[in-house]
Motif scaffolding. Structure first.
Motif, PDB file in Angstrom:
ATOM      1  N   SER A  78       6.411   2.773  -2.141  1.00  0.00           N
ATOM      2  CA  SER A  78       5.861   2.204  -3.374  1.00  0.00           C
ATOM      3  C   SER A  78       6.112   0.700  -3.469  1.00  0.00           C
ATOM      4  O   SER A  78       5.489   0.012  -4.256  1.00  0.00           O
ATOM      5  CB  SER A  78       6.458   2.912  -4.586  1.00  0.00           C
ATOM      6  OG  SER A  78       7.847   2.692  -4.599  1.00  0.00           O
ATOM      7  N   ARG A  79       7.048   0.187  -2.649  1.00  0.00           N
ATOM      8  CA  ARG A  79       7.329  -1.255  -2.702  1.00  0.00           C
ATOM      9  C   ARG A  79       6.496  -2.039  -1.708  1.00  0.00           C
ATOM     10  O   ARG A  79       6.654  -3.249  -1.567  1.00  0.00           O
ATOM     11  CB  ARG A  79       8.815  -1.503  -2.420  1.00  0.00           C
ATOM     12  CG  ARG A  79       9.724  -0.891  -3.483  1.00  0.00           C
ATOM     13  CD  ARG A  79      11.169  -1.090  -3.127  1.00  0.00           C
ATOM     14  NE  ARG A  79      11.577  -2.496  -3.226  1.00  0.00           N
ATOM     15  CZ  ARG A  79      12.781  -2.918  -2.880  1.00  0.00           C
ATOM     16  NH1 ARG A  79      13.676  -2.078  -2.417  1.00  0.00           N
ATOM     17  NH2 ARG A  79      13.094  -4.202  -2.993  1.00  0.00           N
ATOM     18  N   ILE A  80       5.611  -1.327  -0.981  1.00  0.00           N
ATOM     19  CA  ILE A  80       4.849  -1.998   0.069  1.00  0.00           C
ATOM     20  C   ILE A  80       3.353  -1.900  -0.208  1.00  0.00           C
ATOM     21  O   ILE A  80       2.810  -0.804  -0.373  1.00  0.00           O
ATOM     22  CB  ILE A  80       5.176  -1.375   1.439  1.00  0.00           C
ATOM     23  CG1 ILE A  80       6.669  -1.573   1.728  1.00  0.00           C
ATOM     24  CG2 ILE A  80       4.332  -2.010   2.531  1.00  0.00           C
ATOM     25  CD1 ILE A  80       7.269  -0.454   2.490  1.00  0.00           C
ATOM     26  N   GLY A  81       2.695  -3.050  -0.287  1.00  0.00           N
ATOM     27  CA  GLY A  81       1.250  -3.074  -0.514  1.00  0.00           C
ATOM     28  C   GLY A  81       0.525  -3.375   0.790  1.00  0.00           C
ATOM     29  O   GLY A  81       0.942  -4.250   1.550  1.00  0.00           O
ATOM     30  N   TYR A  82      -0.546  -2.630   1.047  1.00  0.00           N
ATOM     31  CA  TYR A  82      -1.271  -2.789   2.307  1.00  0.00           C
ATOM     32  C   TYR A  82      -2.712  -3.207   2.011  1.00  0.00           C
ATOM     33  O   TYR A  82      -3.389  -2.589   1.199  1.00  0.00           O
ATOM     34  CB  TYR A  82      -1.225  -1.459   3.067  1.00  0.00           C
ATOM     35  CG  TYR A  82      -2.078  -1.397   4.322  1.00  0.00           C
ATOM     36  CD1 TYR A  82      -2.115  -2.449   5.236  1.00  0.00           C
ATOM     37  CD2 TYR A  82      -2.825  -0.256   4.602  1.00  0.00           C
ATOM     38  CE1 TYR A  82      -2.884  -2.366   6.385  1.00  0.00           C
ATOM     39  CE2 TYR A  82      -3.595  -0.167   5.756  1.00  0.00           C
ATOM     40  CZ  TYR A  82      -3.618  -1.236   6.638  1.00  0.00           C
ATOM     41  OH  TYR A  82      -4.382  -1.145   7.764  1.00  0.00           O
ATOM     42  N   VAL A  83      -3.156  -4.266   2.655  1.00  0.00           N
ATOM     43  CA  VAL A  83      -4.551  -4.706   2.533  1.00  0.00           C
ATOM     44  C   VAL A  83      -5.204  -4.557   3.902  1.00  0.00           C
ATOM     45  O   VAL A  83      -5.014  -5.405   4.771  1.00  0.00           O
ATOM     46  CB  VAL A  83      -4.640  -6.173   2.058  1.00  0.00           C
ATOM     47  CG1 VAL A  83      -6.096  -6.581   1.879  1.00  0.00           C
ATOM     48  CG2 VAL A  83      -3.876  -6.365   0.771  1.00  0.00           C
ATOM     49  N   PRO A  84      -5.956  -3.470   4.129  1.00  0.00           N
ATOM     50  CA  PRO A  84      -6.576  -3.277   5.443  1.00  0.00           C
ATOM     51  C   PRO A  84      -7.687  -4.297   5.676  1.00  0.00           C
ATOM     52  O   PRO A  84      -8.096  -5.011   4.754  1.00  0.00           O
ATOM     53  CB  PRO A  84      -7.180  -1.866   5.371  1.00  0.00           C
ATOM     54  CG  PRO A  84      -6.777  -1.291   4.064  1.00  0.00           C
ATOM     55  CD  PRO A  84      -6.302  -2.402   3.202  1.00  0.00           C
ATOM     56  N   GLN A  85      -8.181  -4.345   6.897  1.00  0.00           N
ATOM     57  CA  GLN A  85      -9.332  -5.206   7.190  1.00  0.00           C
ATOM     58  C   GLN A  85     -10.507  -4.761   6.340  1.00  0.00           C
ATOM     59  O   GLN A  85     -10.746  -3.572   6.187  1.00  0.00           O
ATOM     60  CB  GLN A  85      -9.716  -5.099   8.666  1.00  0.00           C
ATOM     61  CG  GLN A  85      -8.858  -5.966   9.551  1.00  0.00           C
ATOM     62  CD  GLN A  85      -9.345  -5.976  10.986  1.00  0.00           C
ATOM     63  OE1 GLN A  85     -10.524  -5.824  11.256  1.00  0.00           O
ATOM     64  NE2 GLN A  85      -8.417  -6.167  11.896  1.00  0.00           N
ATOM     65  N   ARG A  86     -11.252  -5.735   5.843  1.00  0.00           N
ATOM     66  CA  ARG A  86     -12.373  -5.413   4.977  1.00  0.00           C
ATOM     67  C   ARG A  86     -13.386  -4.523   5.689  1.00  0.00           C
ATOM     68  O   ARG A  86     -14.008  -3.654   5.094  1.00  0.00           O
ATOM     69  CB  ARG A  86     -13.051  -6.711   4.518  1.00  0.00           C
ATOM     70  CG  ARG A  86     -14.209  -6.512   3.593  1.00  0.00           C
ATOM     71  CD  ARG A  86     -14.568  -7.819   2.912  1.00  0.00           C
ATOM     72  NE  ARG A  86     -14.930  -8.856   3.876  1.00  0.00           N
ATOM     73  CZ  ARG A  86     -16.163  -8.996   4.357  1.00  0.00           C
ATOM     74  NH1 ARG A  86     -17.109  -8.184   3.968  1.00  0.00           N
ATOM     75  NH2 ARG A  86     -16.434  -9.944   5.215  1.00  0.00           N
ATOM     76  N   THR A  87     -13.552  -4.735   6.987  1.00  0.00           N
ATOM     77  CA  THR A  87     -14.582  -3.999   7.725  1.00  0.00           C
ATOM     78  C   THR A  87     -14.159  -2.570   8.050  1.00  0.00           C
ATOM     79  O   THR A  87     -14.915  -1.837   8.666  1.00  0.00           O
ATOM     80  CB  THR A  87     -14.895  -4.723   9.036  1.00  0.00           C
ATOM     81  OG1 THR A  87     -13.656  -5.029   9.676  1.00  0.00           O
ATOM     82  CG2 THR A  87     -15.667  -5.987   8.788  1.00  0.00           C
ATOM     83  N   SER A  88     -12.932  -2.186   7.633  1.00  0.00           N
ATOM     84  CA  SER A  88     -12.466  -0.856   8.026  1.00  0.00           C
ATOM     85  C   SER A  88     -13.029   0.247   7.132  1.00  0.00           C
ATOM     86  O   SER A  88     -12.832   1.418   7.411  1.00  0.00           O
ATOM     87  CB  SER A  88     -10.935  -0.812   7.991  1.00  0.00           C
ATOM     88  OG  SER A  88     -10.485  -0.946   6.653  1.00  0.00           O
ATOM     89  N   VAL A  89     -13.700  -0.109   6.043  1.00  0.00           N
ATOM     90  CA  VAL A  89     -14.223   0.947   5.166  1.00  0.00           C
ATOM     91  C   VAL A  89     -15.738   0.820   4.999  1.00  0.00           C
ATOM     92  O   VAL A  89     -16.344  -0.189   5.356  1.00  0.00           O
ATOM     93  CB  VAL A  89     -13.568   0.917   3.756  1.00  0.00           C
ATOM     94  CG1 VAL A  89     -12.073   1.065   3.865  1.00  0.00           C
ATOM     95  CG2 VAL A  89     -13.944  -0.345   3.012  1.00  0.00           C
ATOM     96  N   ASP A  90     -16.321   1.865   4.436  1.00  0.00           N
ATOM     97  CA  ASP A  90     -17.759   1.943   4.223  1.00  0.00           C
ATOM     98  C   ASP A  90     -18.082   1.375   2.838  1.00  0.00           C
ATOM     99  O   ASP A  90     -17.809   2.010   1.826  1.00  0.00           O
ATOM    100  CB  ASP A  90     -18.160   3.424   4.322  1.00  0.00           C
ATOM    101  CG  ASP A  90     -19.587   3.672   3.877  1.00  0.00           C
ATOM    102  OD1 ASP A  90     -20.358   2.700   3.795  1.00  0.00           O
ATOM    103  OD2 ASP A  90     -19.927   4.834   3.621  1.00  0.00           O
ATOM    104  N   TRP A  91     -18.655   0.182   2.804  1.00  0.00           N
ATOM    105  CA  TRP A  91     -18.885  -0.473   1.511  1.00  0.00           C
ATOM    106  C   TRP A  91     -20.109   0.082   0.787  1.00  0.00           C
ATOM    107  O   TRP A  91     -20.449  -0.368  -0.304  1.00  0.00           O
ATOM    108  CB  TRP A  91     -18.970  -1.988   1.685  1.00  0.00           C
ATOM    109  CG  TRP A  91     -17.627  -2.552   1.977  1.00  0.00           C
ATOM    110  CD1 TRP A  91     -17.109  -2.803   3.210  1.00  0.00           C
ATOM    111  CD2 TRP A  91     -16.580  -2.866   1.042  1.00  0.00           C
ATOM    112  NE1 TRP A  91     -15.814  -3.265   3.097  1.00  0.00           N
ATOM    113  CE2 TRP A  91     -15.480  -3.313   1.791  1.00  0.00           C
ATOM    114  CE3 TRP A  91     -16.483  -2.816  -0.352  1.00  0.00           C
ATOM    115  CZ2 TRP A  91     -14.286  -3.702   1.177  1.00  0.00           C
ATOM    116  CZ3 TRP A  91     -15.293  -3.208  -0.943  1.00  0.00           C
ATOM    117  CH2 TRP A  91     -14.207  -3.647  -0.188  1.00  0.00           C
ATOM    118  N   ASP A  92     -20.799   1.044   1.389  1.00  0.00           N
ATOM    119  CA  ASP A  92     -21.883   1.734   0.693  1.00  0.00           C
ATOM    120  C   ASP A  92     -21.366   2.920  -0.118  1.00  0.00           C
ATOM    121  O   ASP A  92     -22.132   3.621  -0.768  1.00  0.00           O
ATOM    122  CB  ASP A  92     -22.925   2.248   1.697  1.00  0.00           C
ATOM    123  CG  ASP A  92     -23.860   1.142   2.118  1.00  0.00           C
ATOM    124  OD1 ASP A  92     -24.068   0.227   1.304  1.00  0.00           O
ATOM    125  OD2 ASP A  92     -24.366   1.193   3.247  1.00  0.00           O
TER     126      ASP A  92
END
Lengths: 255, 480
Positions: A78-92
């Motif tokens: 809970s103390r760790i925030g993760y920001v993955p690469q933007r291209t790793s998800v389906d933006w549709d």
């Protein structure tokens, strides 16, 4: 592990990561200083994203151990925030900006429980911090690349973590978003948080970051930017992979 | 024709209602996991599962009849009334549970096996799936052949289902078909699971990495979804068969996705489309084939397979959504394109009128040559339409010497010509092109600049007053 500093937000001890037996990161030994903005720098294929994913246990490490604030990931998640690469998800995907930000709160909300108004307000506040409050009900497919990246940042912010791991937040964003991200990083540092950021633009490393971690399948150097970010170290990082390391890795995966 | 339709529909009986309800419940139950698979871009996996579960079903079926034979399970006794209904229920429940377990196991086995083949066989995902589900389906057919005397399963029924027959397979003394209980139960279970795990399914579908970082075990959720899909497929299997179950998994979900951008709405709409498609399908099955075939000289054809018609009906819903969806539909796209085209033609007319009047004020003799620009007879029908709308809105008035701009028309034309000439100036500064070549690009760009970009251009060019051809860049009155 007694040799880990309890105060360090992230301490990696002798970690090796392999894809199908072929090591992509060799013997990483690193302790992140607290309250700093740290750039992870290296050429393509150096294992920068792999490093982040391995410490978060998204991919298994072949050996070594990792502790956060002196404890294993599971106890500190809970103390760790993760920001993955933007291209790793389906933006549709059918969801609005606020919905994505609220995802950062799912752990806090817990299983079986719906996202209530209280959490939506928290998500809205996080969107406001990245300057996207008026886009809260916009479909994510209709946001620009920079706005999508800021939505991802807001999703990590809403967790109110102490350590942030960001995978190329500056990739393909407009100047306004870059400015916003830098301001945000400084805000986080002022609040005593630590951020490790995979960064591609060598020009801005010294301007944006306090510390740097030079990576190319192994840890080349780490420390304050003014000491470590030298021409000599950069040459060692970018001057081609170690030919032997690559060959041995190849043999390990094909024998 | 309508009277014939209603005449044929008037043969609708209680059993028709049950057939429609059974089909609708099966389709509705499939729509929920189908939507999740669609969003995960794994619709093909549903296809694969619907085939791969066959060996599991056959083995479970054989297992149950074997256990009944050796007396571990008792076959239903003959009783009466409520006791028999309860007995029937428990038999259905037992048999169905065994089938669910068998199907879920072989479904998960298929998913894992295709993963392994993908990794070790170095083939792409869809190829690996293709290898696994065809092989497992073949194995299932083989098992049916081998134990044909024990398992009363018909290979044809496995492929196409038999909705009409399952409606007659009733529960005890009641008129309720067993399949209604099974598929209705599955729908309830799926609805409950979707409600309970909505958050978790959404996050692990959208961003499995974050789900994992949050301690959610997305791979476990994935396996659970596969199992539930397999169980749902099995429930629907008996009624509609392996082929049509694919349609039920994919078509309502795909239709709903076209109609909305809100996940909860999509899930609900999927269920609605499934229900509508099924009821419509049965109505079509008992009316349309006879109506069409009697006209083709084949009066002996009475009806068609309801399951097939349900797919046709669902597919029609899908095509309708492709065409008429409010946000993603073709009709909307055509309309937008048409409106843009109209706007451009209108603006071009305004621009040419403005230039003519501009030329007339500086060179009176040139004006006479160009006087015909506004002549309606030389315009295409689309331009005439644009001209009419300009006149209707009071931007243009027609007089004895052709058309002329009104005051508000002049303002609009000045705005457009300003865009045009600013863009020419901008290009002249940044592109190494002869001045004569600037016009064509500016003619396209002028329609898309808008006030903000216009202001930005003017600022960057230090508020120019003339364009590269020496013409005055007009300033619309309201912006002075």
């Amino acid at each position: 592990m007694s040799n880990h500093l309890d105060s360090s937000p992230l301490s990696i001890h002798d970690m090796t990561v392999a894809y199908q037996r072929r090591p992509v990161l060799w013997d990483i030994d690193y302790s992140a200083p607290s309250g700093k903005l740290i750039a992870i720098v290296g050429p393509n294929g150096a294992g920068k994203s792999t490093l982040i994913k391995a410490v978060l246990q998204l991919i298994p490490a072949a050996s070594g151990d990792v502790v956060f604030f002196g404890k294993p990931y599971r106890e500190q998640a809970s103390r760790i925030g993760y920001v993955p690469q933007r291209t790793s998800v389906d933006w549709d995907f059918p969801i609005d900006a606020l919905g994505v930000v609220a995802m950062g709160l799912y752990r806090k909300i817990g299983w079986f429980r719906p996202v209530t108004k209280k959490y939506r307000l928290q998500a809205l506040a996080a969107l406001e911090r990245v300057g996207l409050a008026e886009f809260a009900s916009r479909q994510i497919s209709q946001l620009s690349g920079g706005q999508q990246q800021r939505v991802f940042l807001a999703r990590a912010l809403v967790q109110d973590a102490d350590l942030y791991l960001m995978d190329e937040p500056f990739a393909g964003v407009d100047a306004a978003t870059e400015r916003a991200i830098v301001d945000l990083l400084r805000e986080l540092r002022a609040a005593g948080k630590t951020a490790l950021v995979v960064h591609h633009d060598l020009q801005t490393v010294a301007e944006y970051f306090d510390e740097v971690l030079l990576l190319n399948m192994r840890l080349i150097a780490s420390g304050p930017v003014e000491q470590v970010f030298t021409t000599e170290n950069l040459r060692r990082t970018y001057g081609g992979k170690l030919a032997l390391l690559d060959q041995v890795g190849y043999r390990m995966s094909h024998k | 024709m309508f009277t014939e339709f209603f005449q044929r529909l008037s043969v609708w009986e209680g059993i028709d209602t049950w057939i429609a309800v059974t089909g609708a419940l099966a389709a509705m139950a499939c729509a929920l996991p189908g939507t999740w698979l669609l969003l995960r871009r794994q619709s093909l996996l549903g296809d694969a599962l619907s085939h791969a579960v066959l060996p599991g079903i056959v083995l479970a079926y054989l297992g149950v009849s074997w256990m009944e034979e050796i007396g571990w399970l008792t076959a239903p006794a003959t009783g009466s009334g409520a006791a028999r209904v309860a007995e029937g229920m428990s038999l259905v429940a037992r048999r169905q549970l065994a089938l669910f377990a068998g199907a879920a196991l072989s479904g998960v086995f298929a998913a894992v096996l295709s993963e392994v083949i993908q990794r070790w066989g170095r083939v792409e995902r869809s190829a690996a799936l293709g290898v696994v589900f065809t092989s497992m389906f073949a194995l299932g057919l083989l098992l049916i052949r081998l134990f044909a005397d024990r398992a009363h399963l018909d290979p044809g029924c496995v492929l196409y289902g038999n909705l009409e027959a399952t409606a007659f397979n009733r529960l005890g003394d009641t008129t309720i078909p067993q399949a209604v209980i099974v598929n209705g139960g599955m729908l309830l279970v799926n609805a409950l699971l979707t409600l309970l795990f909505f958050k978790e399914l959404r996050l692990s579908t959208f961003d499995p990495d974050l789900a994992a970082a949050q301690g959610m075990r997305p791979s476990l959720i994935s396996v659970a979804l596969m199992s539930v899909t397999a169980a749902t497929v099995v429930a629907a299997f008996e009624s509609v068969g392996a082929i049509l179950v694919i349609a039920m998994l994919i078509i309502p979900a795909a239709t709903a996705r076209l109609l909305s951008d809100r996940l909860s709405t999509i899930l609900l709409l999927g269920i609605v489309v499934a229900a509508v498609g099924s009821v419509l399908g049965h109505v079509m099955a008992i009316t349309l084939p006879a109506m069409i075939c009697s006209r083709l000289g084949m009066p002996q054809v009475e009806d068609a397979s309801t399951a097939g018609m349900m797919t046709v009906a669902a597919c029609s819903c899908f095509l309708l959504a492709v065409f008429a969806s409010p946000r993603h539909g073709m009709a909307r796209a055509w309309y937008e394109r048409w409106r843009l085209k109209l706007r451009i033609v209108r603006e071009d007319l305004l621009g040419s009128l403005f230039r003519r009047e501009e030329a007339a004020s500086s060179q009176p003799q040139a004006a006479n040559q160009q006087a015909t620009i506004g002549d309606p007879a030389r315009l295409s029908w689309f331009q005439r339409l644009a001209r009419q709308s300009l006149i209707r809105q009071g931007l243009v008035e027609s007089g004895s010497h052709g058309d002329s701009l009104t005051e508000s028309g002049t303002a609009a034309a000045q705005d457009l010509v300003r865009s045009h000439r600013l863009w020419e100036s901008y290009m002249a500064r940044h592109f190494a092109l002869p001045n004569a070549r600037l016009h064509d690009t500016a003619e396209k760009v002028e329609h898309f600049l808008g006030p903000e970009l216009q202001a930005e251009l003017a600022a960057e060019l230090d508020q120019p007053t003339t364009d590269p051809h020496g013409k005055v860049i007009p300033t619309p009155p309201e912006r002075l």
